[in-house]
Design a protein around this motif. Sequence first.
Motif, short mmCIF file in Angstrom:
data_model
loop_
_atom_site.label_atom_id
_atom_site.label_comp_id
_atom_site.label_asym_id
_atom_site.label_seq_id
_atom_site.Cartn_x
_atom_site.Cartn_y
_atom_site.Cartn_z
N LEU A 132 32.57 34.64 37.02
CA LEU A 132 33.28 34.04 38.17
C LEU A 132 34.31 35.00 38.75
O LEU A 132 34.45 35.14 39.95
CB LEU A 132 33.98 32.75 37.71
N GLN A 133 35.01 35.68 37.82
CA GLN A 133 36.05 36.61 38.26
C GLN A 133 35.46 37.73 39.10
O GLN A 133 36.00 38.10 40.14
CB GLN A 133 36.75 37.18 37.03
N LEU A 134 34.34 38.25 38.64
CA LEU A 134 33.69 39.36 39.37
C LEU A 134 33.29 38.91 40.77
O LEU A 134 33.50 39.62 41.76
CB LEU A 134 32.46 39.83 38.60
N GLY A 142 24.21 43.00 42.78
CA GLY A 142 23.85 44.20 42.01
C GLY A 142 25.01 44.69 41.16
O GLY A 142 24.83 45.03 39.98
N GLN A 143 26.20 44.72 41.74
CA GLN A 143 27.38 45.17 40.99
C GLN A 143 27.65 44.24 39.82
O GLN A 143 27.97 44.69 38.71
CB GLN A 143 28.61 45.21 41.91
N LEU A 144 27.48 42.94 40.07
CA LEU A 144 27.70 41.95 39.02
C LEU A 144 26.80 42.23 37.83
O LEU A 144 27.25 42.30 36.68
CB LEU A 144 27.41 40.55 39.59
N VAL A 145 25.51 42.45 38.13
CA VAL A 145 24.54 42.68 37.05
C VAL A 145 24.89 43.95 36.27
O VAL A 145 24.87 43.96 35.03
CB VAL A 145 23.11 42.77 37.62
N LEU A 146 25.28 45.01 37.00
CA LEU A 146 25.61 46.26 36.31
C LEU A 146 26.80 46.08 35.38
O LEU A 146 26.79 46.57 34.25
CB LEU A 146 25.89 47.36 37.34
N VAL A 147 27.80 45.36 35.85
CA VAL A 147 28.99 45.15 35.01
C VAL A 147 28.62 44.30 33.79
O VAL A 147 29.03 44.59 32.66
CB VAL A 147 30.13 44.50 35.81
N LEU A 148 27.81 43.29 34.03
CA LEU A 148 27.42 42.43 32.91
C LEU A 148 26.62 43.24 31.87
O LEU A 148 26.83 43.09 30.67
CB LEU A 148 26.58 41.24 33.40
#
Lengths: 232, 284
Positions: A132-134, A142-148
């Motif tokens: 949620l924060q991201l 895409g950025q979300l997935v990479l960070v996860l």
Amino acid sequence: MEVVLEGLQQALWLILRRDPAVVEITLRTLQVSGTATLISLLLGVPLGTALALGRFPGRRLVVSLVNTGMGLPPVVVGLFVALMLWRSGPLGRLGLIYTPLAMVIAQAVIAAPIVAGVSLAAIQQLDPRLHLQLLGLGASRGQLVLVLWWEARRSLLAAAMAGFGGAISEVGASMMVGGNIVGQTRVLTTATVLETSKGNFDLAMALGLILLLLAYLVTLAMTWLQQSGRTG
Amino acid sequence: MRRSLACLLVLPVLLTACGSGTTPPASQSGEAKPSNPTILLATTTSTQDSGLLDLLVPDFEEKTGYTVKVIAVGTGAALAMGKRGDADVLLVHAPAAEMKLVESGDVVDRRRVMHNDFVLVGPAEDPAQVKGMTDAAAALKRIAQTQALFISRGDDSGTHKKEKALWQEAGVQPAGAWYQESGQGMGATLKIASEKGAYTLTDRGTYLHLRDKLDLVILVEGDDRLQNIYHVMVVNPQKHPGVNAEGAKAFADYLTDPETQKVIGEYGKDRFGQPLFFPDAGQE
């Protein structure tokens, strides 16, 4: 017990004098199972991630199928892949049967659900607030997935290790689609089966020990990565 | 961390690239390279486990420039591969089953290559008292009557087919706790019989090969019905397009060539004091 000791002795001897035949099948084992693991990661991690993050009808059914797939019997996979690749099969024209590539395909099919299942659990285990924060910070999908993935990297390496373990240890599928051809598709597991059927139990044991050593070294490298930079 | 992770992932691909240099040996300088250089040979485990093919195949490849992919399975599976057109050439030992493929037109050019024989082996104590009998079917009948433990291959191999034919001649339908099926190759089956103190039917070659590791002795031999005949045959390219008939014929020619026949007849003499196979190309 005698055979185990003789096998250990012979394994050491084969390694020390770099027996060409053993070196060759050991390298092939690493190539085939390594490539299969790589493919299973390319397929399994995105699939596991999609199942962890996505909300769509039938999701639970797919998750249950993936979890069942983690225990796919290699011999059934081998039979299915062989039926596809035999000359008389639908993909026979490709001429892939009894090649290392056929073994890569079969092993990737075995390893992919394992990787997907572990990846799914890994992503789901992350704190949902991170997610949620991201998004709150304006991250793209895409950025979300990479960070996860970065946050779950240790679990994803565990997925890679489990996938590699599934690939390198199986024998039924490799035998069926590879044919255990000397110089072409013979790997450590199929060579062990052959030497056992020839009655050379000490050599079979030696090959088995080399396989264990190889699996250990690869897993050790991944474990080292997994544990490096660990805080606290 | 990220970089080392990437390196680790790329490693197998690099290895694949490095390893792809191990192509099969090129043809001899004098020979023209065959147009389709790969031959798929489906054969029985006995020809591979005895080590004979390890001797013949490299020699054939060097002489002709072909590459032979040897798939060693039970005779039943080898014949099935021929019937589906999934192999180019078969080297098997089940004459009756082979004739069915000849009649259905799935294989052509069937030629006799060699023979050895089957023997009935068992524990030295010989609980069914069959030692020295010359009638194999009668010996099996006695084993059934005394309910002495018998291990069958149970895998539809050439040896298993022979065993079933002998039971039929003995007028026995083998079943019960004394009759067990291993479902495995000859070597593994002999090992099981040895561990359990049981009888089994084996080809002489595999038995001689493993004799030192077994507590089994030869009890019945010499019956004409125990002959184990190997034939080579080419999968019919008219019925199964895609079969490398040229290569298959070259391999059949090689096996029946007088020079090769001599090599077959010598094989095993140095290690076992007797040959494992008797060449008999040209006979029927």
